[in-house]
Design a protein around this motif. Structure first.
Motif, PDB file in Angstrom:
ATOM      1  N   VAL A 130      70.007  18.747  67.599  1.00 41.46           N
ATOM      2  CA  VAL A 130      69.052  19.330  68.341  1.00 41.46           C
ATOM      3  C   VAL A 130      68.973  20.857  68.003  1.00 41.46           C
ATOM      4  N   HIS A 131      67.491  21.235  67.761  1.00 47.56           N
ATOM      5  CA  HIS A 131      67.304  22.381  67.279  1.00 47.56           C
ATOM      6  C   HIS A 131      66.825  23.388  68.344  1.00 47.56           C
ATOM      7  N   LEU A 153      82.435  19.961  74.577  1.00 47.11           N
ATOM      8  CA  LEU A 153      82.257  19.472  75.777  1.00 47.11           C
ATOM      9  C   LEU A 153      80.810  18.553  75.328  1.00 47.11           C
ATOM     10  N   LEU A 154      79.869  18.983  74.467  1.00 40.60           N
ATOM     11  CA  LEU A 154      78.971  18.326  74.164  1.00 40.60           C
ATOM     12  C   LEU A 154      79.131  17.058  73.338  1.00 40.60           C
ATOM     13  N   LEU A 155      80.129  17.313  72.668  1.00 43.08           N
ATOM     14  CA  LEU A 155      80.580  16.022  71.961  1.00 43.08           C
ATOM     15  C   LEU A 155      81.074  14.879  72.865  1.00 43.08           C
ATOM     16  N   LEU A 244      68.818  13.208  75.972  1.00 38.96           N
ATOM     17  CA  LEU A 244      67.894  14.314  76.667  1.00 38.96           C
ATOM     18  C   LEU A 244      68.726  15.118  77.666  1.00 38.96           C
ATOM     19  N   CYS A 245      69.744  14.706  78.208  1.00 41.20           N
ATOM     20  CA  CYS A 245      70.734  15.506  79.094  1.00 41.20           C
ATOM     21  C   CYS A 245      71.486  16.536  77.994  1.00 41.20           C
ATOM     22  N   ILE A 246      72.000  16.041  76.962  1.00 42.42           N
ATOM     23  CA  ILE A 246      72.661  16.888  75.915  1.00 42.42           C
ATOM     24  C   ILE A 246      71.748  18.123  75.292  1.00 42.42           C
ATOM     25  N   ALA A 247      70.393  17.566  74.805  1.00 39.67           N
ATOM     26  CA  ALA A 247      69.510  18.587  74.494  1.00 39.67           C
ATOM     27  C   ALA A 247      69.066  19.581  75.441  1.00 39.67           C
ATOM     28  N   HIS A 326      73.271  14.610  85.220  1.00 38.60           N
ATOM     29  CA  HIS A 326      73.448  13.182  84.357  1.00 38.60           C
ATOM     30  C   HIS A 326      74.683  13.415  83.512  1.00 38.60           C
ATOM     31  N   ALA A 327      75.122  14.731  83.254  1.00 39.24           N
ATOM     32  CA  ALA A 327      76.431  15.012  82.445  1.00 39.24           C
ATOM     33  C   ALA A 327      77.550  14.598  83.519  1.00 39.24           C
TER      34      ALA A 327
END
Length: 368
Positions: A130-131, A153-155, A244-247, A326-327
């Protein structure tokens, strides 16, 4: 409020045979050509002949991202199905014969395989990148130092690689274990600002450790091609809503860090020590791990860590709130790594052979 940051997403996929779930060593060049023709400038060949990438245009909001990837995934899926193939989006394939895979033909990939040998051959894995755009005058290394603590956490949210070579690895993100075999692919170096980054880069180039046009592959890096910071730590996400949640969360973290970039930052070296420990725990245990929290550095669950994120970085947009919802769902009910392990257990309980069980796992990694 400052103008929201633009962003872009890159997704990597493996091609698999619909009947067996296996990764072909050399898909038809004509098939790859059809994929390229279907997506035009947004299509890219990845490291292996059997691996492709979709790199998005620049987005202003999550609705644009959802529409683009729904369309591109559907178009690729339909096209591939006509040839008896499917699109596999999880970070690792549970049983792919990776030694049989053929390197892609572009010269820069051939150079990677020459330079890194078996490490490159083993890297049959998919990532989500993600940029997020950064305004002029914002020191991207200082920004990265502010973001570092949240990377594990994102991982955790993306974990989708618990199996390799037909075996349970004991890790929820074995992809990141494989990434650790490469140079410059772990957490970003502890560099206080952009000037230090340029000195470090110049040192490596001067001593032959990095080509003049070479890239760092850090889990979070300043892009050389775009005025962005690029998130690279995450496993590939077969389910689009997970990506999309992570982005959205990463974009929110970047926007908050830009807004408060002049505030004092705790010792970044200490933050890096904590991030490194949490990184290992995220790889190993995923959402089941105990982590070092942001407050008083006390043990915290993944769900508690997400709650600290919401407390530390107030949610100020509908997109960020939906991403947090969502997370919470992923941390409560399981990421794709949990889904794969549950599928494997159920298949075994149903009396399937090992090969059949692994094929059932492959089916969970189909992109949707």
């Amino acid at each position: 409020m400052a103008q929201p940051c633009t962003f872009g997403i890159e997704e990597e996929y493996l091609l698999v045979r619909l009947g067996s779930g296996q990764v072909p060593a050399s898909p038809s060049p004509a098939l790859i050509g059809r994929c390229r023709e279907a997506l035009g400038q947004y299509f890219a060949q990845e490291m292996f002949c059997s691996q492709i990438e979709v790199a998005s245009p620049v987005f202003s909001n999550l609705h644009e991202a959802r529409e683009f990837f729904q369309h591109s995934r559907q178009r690729l899926g339909t096209l591939l199905a006509e040839e008896g193939m499917g699109l596999y989006g999880a970070a690792s394939h549970p049983s792919a014969a990776w030694l049989r895979q053929k390197p892609a033909t572009p010269a820069h990939y051939q150079q990677l395989f020459d330079d890194y040998q078996l490490v490159a051959r083993r890297s049959l894995v998919n990532g989500l990148h993600v940029h997020v755009g950064v305004p002029p005058g914002c020191d991207r290394m200082q920004l990265i130092n502010r973001l570092l603590a949240w990377l594990p956490l994102l991982l955790v949210l993306s974990t989708s690689s618990p199996l390799w070579g037909g075996q349970r690895t004991g890790y929820m993100s074995y992809r990141r274990v494989l990434c650790g075999e490469w140079p410059h692919m772990g957490l970003p170096e502890a560099l206080p600002d952009w000037a230090a980054y340029e000195r470090y880069r110049a040192l490596l180039q001067r001593t032959g450790s990095l080509a003049n046009d070479g890239d760092f592959w850090w889990a979070l890096r300043p892009s050389r091609r775009f005025p962005t910071v690029e998130l690279r730590i995450c496993d590939g996400c077969p389910h689009l809503e997970d990506a999309l949640c992570i982005a959205a969360l990463f974009r929110h973290l970047v926007e908050h860090s830009i807004r408060y970039r002049h505030d004092p930052l705790p010792c970044y070296r200490e933050l890096r020590w904590v991030a490194q420990e949490n990184y290992w725990r995220a790889m190993r245990h995923g959402r089941h791990g105990a982590f070092i929290g942001m407050h008083a550095q006390q043990p915290v669950t993944a769900q508690g860590w997400l709650a600290q994120l919401q407390e530390h970085l107030p949610i100020d947009s509908v997109e960020a709130e939906r991403a947090c919802q969502h997370a919470r769902h992923l941390l409560r009910d399981g990421t794709h790594a949990d889904l794969q392990l549950r599928c494997l257990e159920q298949a075994s309980a149903d009396g399937m052979s090992k090969a059949q069980a692994l094929q059932a796992v492959v089916a969970t990694g189909a992109c949707n």
